[in-house]
Scaffold this motif. Structure first.
Motif, PDB file in Angstrom:
ATOM      1  N   SER A   1      -8.354  -5.838   3.641  1.00 49.88           N
ATOM      2  CA  SER A   1      -8.904  -4.733   2.894  1.00 49.88           C
ATOM      3  C   SER A   1      -8.124  -3.372   3.669  1.00 49.88           C
ATOM      4  CB  SER A   1     -10.429  -4.643   2.873  1.00 49.88           C
ATOM      5  OG  SER A   1     -10.876  -4.235   4.116  1.00 49.88           O
ATOM      6  N   TRP A   2      -8.042  -3.173   5.068  1.00 51.09           N
ATOM      7  CA  TRP A   2      -7.765  -2.239   5.543  1.00 51.09           C
ATOM      8  C   TRP A   2      -6.252  -1.937   5.218  1.00 51.09           C
ATOM      9  CZ3 TRP A   2      -3.875  -1.700   9.226  1.00 51.09           C
ATOM     10  CH2 TRP A   2      -3.429  -0.198   9.759  1.00 51.09           C
ATOM     11  N   VAL A   3      -5.298  -2.918   5.357  1.00 50.90           N
ATOM     12  CA  VAL A   3      -3.901  -3.051   4.650  1.00 50.90           C
ATOM     13  C   VAL A   3      -3.849  -2.596   3.298  1.00 50.90           C
ATOM     14  CG1 VAL A   3      -1.943  -4.637   4.415  1.00 50.90           C
ATOM     15  CG2 VAL A   3      -2.941  -4.516   6.620  1.00 50.90           C
ATOM     16  N   GLN A   4      -4.326  -3.258   2.485  1.00 47.80           N
ATOM     17  CA  GLN A   4      -4.580  -2.881   1.138  1.00 47.80           C
ATOM     18  C   GLN A   4      -4.826  -1.309   0.811  1.00 47.80           C
ATOM     19  OE1 GLN A   4      -7.286  -5.703  -0.794  1.00 47.80           O
ATOM     20  NE2 GLN A   4      -5.716  -7.210  -0.847  1.00 47.80           N
ATOM     21  N   GLY A   5      -5.590  -0.833   1.551  1.00 46.04           N
ATOM     22  CA  GLY A   5      -5.908   0.511   1.589  1.00 46.04           C
ATOM     23  C   GLY A   5      -4.866   1.475   1.949  1.00 46.04           C
ATOM     24  N   GLU A   6      -4.360   0.893   2.994  1.00 46.32           N
ATOM     25  CA  GLU A   6      -3.458   1.700   3.598  1.00 46.32           C
ATOM     26  C   GLU A   6      -2.142   1.630   2.418  1.00 46.32           C
ATOM     27  OE1 GLU A   6      -2.424   3.546   6.337  1.00 46.32           O
ATOM     28  OE2 GLU A   6      -4.610   3.417   6.409  1.00 46.32           O
ATOM     29  N   ILE A   7      -1.887   0.528   1.910  1.00 47.75           N
ATOM     30  CA  ILE A   7      -0.701   0.354   0.799  1.00 47.75           C
ATOM     31  C   ILE A   7      -1.022   1.255  -0.322  1.00 47.75           C
ATOM     32  CG2 ILE A   7       0.147  -1.351  -0.661  1.00 47.75           C
ATOM     33  CD1 ILE A   7      -0.100  -3.477   1.291  1.00 47.75           C
ATOM     34  N   ARG A   8      -2.324   1.206  -0.743  1.00 45.31           N
ATOM     35  CA  ARG A   8      -2.715   2.282  -1.980  1.00 45.31           C
ATOM     36  C   ARG A   8      -2.554   3.624  -1.359  1.00 45.31           C
ATOM     37  NH1 ARG A   8      -8.203   0.163  -1.793  1.00 45.31           N
ATOM     38  NH2 ARG A   8      -7.856  -2.152  -2.460  1.00 45.31           N
ATOM     39  N   ASP A   9      -2.873   4.121  -0.179  1.00 45.16           N
ATOM     40  CA  ASP A   9      -2.461   5.521   0.249  1.00 45.16           C
ATOM     41  C   ASP A   9      -1.354   5.736   0.349  1.00 45.16           C
ATOM     42  OD1 ASP A   9      -5.174   5.781   0.598  1.00 45.16           O
ATOM     43  OD2 ASP A   9      -5.075   5.432   2.786  1.00 45.16           O
ATOM     44  N   LEU A  10      -0.243   4.948   0.707  1.00 45.62           N
ATOM     45  CA  LEU A  10       1.070   4.878   0.787  1.00 45.62           C
ATOM     46  C   LEU A  10       1.741   5.100  -0.729  1.00 45.62           C
ATOM     47  CD1 LEU A  10       2.277   2.194   3.747  1.00 45.62           C
ATOM     48  CD2 LEU A  10       2.382   4.907   3.576  1.00 45.62           C
ATOM     49  N   ARG A  11       1.103   4.396  -1.728  1.00 45.51           N
ATOM     50  CA  ARG A  11       1.680   4.163  -2.984  1.00 45.51           C
ATOM     51  C   ARG A  11       1.189   5.676  -3.600  1.00 45.51           C
ATOM     52  NH1 ARG A  11      -0.218  -1.613  -5.255  1.00 45.51           N
ATOM     53  NH2 ARG A  11       1.715  -2.627  -4.117  1.00 45.51           N
ATOM     54  N   ALA A  12       0.198   6.149  -3.403  1.00 49.84           N
ATOM     55  CA  ALA A  12      -0.430   7.567  -3.742  1.00 49.84           C
ATOM     56  C   ALA A  12       0.436   8.662  -3.232  1.00 49.84           C
ATOM     57  CB  ALA A  12      -1.904   7.741  -3.351  1.00 49.84           C
ATOM     58  N   GLU A  13       0.872   8.526  -1.908  1.00 46.46           N
ATOM     59  CA  GLU A  13       1.585   9.368  -1.158  1.00 46.46           C
ATOM     60  C   GLU A  13       2.934   9.485  -1.864  1.00 46.46           C
ATOM     61  OE1 GLU A  13       2.712  10.154   3.395  1.00 46.46           O
ATOM     62  OE2 GLU A  13       0.874   9.129   2.991  1.00 46.46           O
ATOM     63  N   MET A  14       3.612   7.977  -2.238  1.00 44.10           N
ATOM     64  CA  MET A  14       4.965   7.939  -2.851  1.00 44.10           C
ATOM     65  C   MET A  14       4.801   8.822  -4.063  1.00 44.10           C
ATOM     66  SD  MET A  14       5.852   4.174  -1.737  1.00 44.10           S
ATOM     67  CE  MET A  14       7.156   4.240  -2.839  1.00 44.10           C
ATOM     68  N   ARG A  15       3.862   8.606  -4.914  1.00 45.99           N
ATOM     69  CA  ARG A  15       3.652   9.171  -6.349  1.00 45.99           C
ATOM     70  C   ARG A  15       3.659  10.759  -6.043  1.00 45.99           C
ATOM     71  NH1 ARG A  15      -1.028   5.932  -7.181  1.00 45.99           N
ATOM     72  NH2 ARG A  15      -0.128   4.059  -7.810  1.00 45.99           N
ATOM     73  N   GLU A  16       2.883  11.167  -5.219  1.00 44.59           N
ATOM     74  CA  GLU A  16       2.981  12.582  -4.763  1.00 44.59           C
ATOM     75  C   GLU A  16       4.331  13.022  -4.473  1.00 44.59           C
ATOM     76  OE1 GLU A  16       0.046  13.789  -2.193  1.00 44.59           O
ATOM     77  OE2 GLU A  16      -1.623  12.654  -3.229  1.00 44.59           O
ATOM     78  N   LEU A  17       5.084  12.436  -3.521  1.00 47.38           N
ATOM     79  CA  LEU A  17       6.347  12.628  -3.280  1.00 47.38           C
ATOM     80  C   LEU A  17       7.362  12.780  -4.503  1.00 47.38           C
ATOM     81  CD1 LEU A  17       6.795  10.874   0.275  1.00 47.38           C
ATOM     82  CD2 LEU A  17       6.625  13.394  -0.336  1.00 47.38           C
ATOM     83  N   ARG A  18       7.171  11.795  -5.297  1.00 47.22           N
ATOM     84  CA  ARG A  18       7.879  11.683  -6.545  1.00 47.22           C
ATOM     85  C   ARG A  18       7.899  12.933  -7.337  1.00 47.22           C
ATOM     86  NH1 ARG A  18       6.976   5.279  -7.368  1.00 47.22           N
ATOM     87  NH2 ARG A  18       8.781   4.459  -5.966  1.00 47.22           N
ATOM     88  N   LYS A  19       6.498  13.248  -7.500  1.00 41.29           N
ATOM     89  CA  LYS A  19       6.119  14.531  -8.421  1.00 41.29           C
ATOM     90  C   LYS A  19       6.748  15.622  -7.624  1.00 41.29           C
ATOM     91  CE  LYS A  19       1.797  12.755 -10.377  1.00 41.29           C
ATOM     92  NZ  LYS A  19       0.260  12.911 -10.318  1.00 41.29           N
ATOM     93  N   GLU A  20       6.667  15.784  -6.302  1.00 39.85           N
ATOM     94  CA  GLU A  20       7.252  16.929  -5.711  1.00 39.85           C
ATOM     95  C   GLU A  20       8.643  16.879  -5.746  1.00 39.85           C
ATOM     96  OE1 GLU A  20       6.399  17.800  -1.632  1.00 39.85           O
ATOM     97  OE2 GLU A  20       4.098  16.741  -1.985  1.00 39.85           O
ATOM     98  N   LEU A  21       9.288  15.743  -5.793  1.00 37.94           N
ATOM     99  CA  LEU A  21      10.897  15.645  -5.862  1.00 37.94           C
ATOM    100  C   LEU A  21      11.184  15.884  -7.279  1.00 37.94           C
ATOM    101  CD1 LEU A  21      13.385  14.748  -4.579  1.00 37.94           C
ATOM    102  CD2 LEU A  21      13.055  12.246  -5.346  1.00 37.94           C
ATOM    103  N   SER A  22      10.340  15.405  -8.242  1.00 42.19           N
ATOM    104  CA  SER A  22      10.793  15.938  -9.516  1.00 42.19           C
ATOM    105  C   SER A  22      10.553  17.081  -9.839  1.00 42.19           C
ATOM    106  CB  SER A  22       9.914  15.016 -10.564  1.00 42.19           C
ATOM    107  OG  SER A  22      10.037  15.456 -12.085  1.00 42.19           O
TER     108      SER A  22
END
Length: 148
Positions: free
Chosen positions: A28-49
């Protein structure tokens, strides 16, 4: 001894449950980290866009300003070319007028020279006629004297 065996069995059962719990916790910790990383990637994509959009707008603004600057330079060059052409035309007209005046003066001088040559030729003609008449008169007077 049986107690020891029971204790060891209970301890090993506990350890199995613990390992399963730890694995569940780690999963569950790994899944949480993956979710956090995905959210961070979305934010980075938005910033990049948004950064890309900003850069595109900036590029368009630079292109537009360059086009305006090029048009201004072209206009300046056209005006300068027109000014140079007008100056050259005026200079050509001035040179043409000077040449015309010079030609008129030259033509006038030639006419005067031709007239003076005519006068000289007339003088030579009448002098030749006079000499011829004098020679004729001398010949006639010699012929009359001889005939007499």
């Amino acid at each position: 001894m049986e107690e020891v065996k029971r204790e060891i069995a209970a301890t090993s059962d506990e350890q199995e449950y613990r390992q399963a719990g730890q694995m569940f916790f780690l999963g569950s910790w790994v899944q949480g980290e993956i979710r956090d990383l995905r959210a961070e990637m979305r934010e980075l994509r938005k910033e990049l866009s948004s950064t890309e959009d900003g850069l595109r707008q900036e590029i368009k603004a630079v292109e537009e300003s360059l086009r305006k600057e090029i048009k201004a330079v072209e206009e300046g060059l056209r005006k300068e070319i027109k000014t140079v052409e007008e100056g050259l035309r005026k200079e050509i007209k001035t040179v043409e007028e000077g040449l015309r005046k010079e030609m008129i003066t030259f033509e006038s001088n030639l006419r005067q020279e031709i007239n003076s040559l005519r006068q000289e030729i007339k003088g030579f003609f009448w002098a030749t006629v006079g000499i011829a008449l004098a020679a004729l008169a001398v010949s006639i007077s010699v012929a009359i004297k001889i005939w007499q």
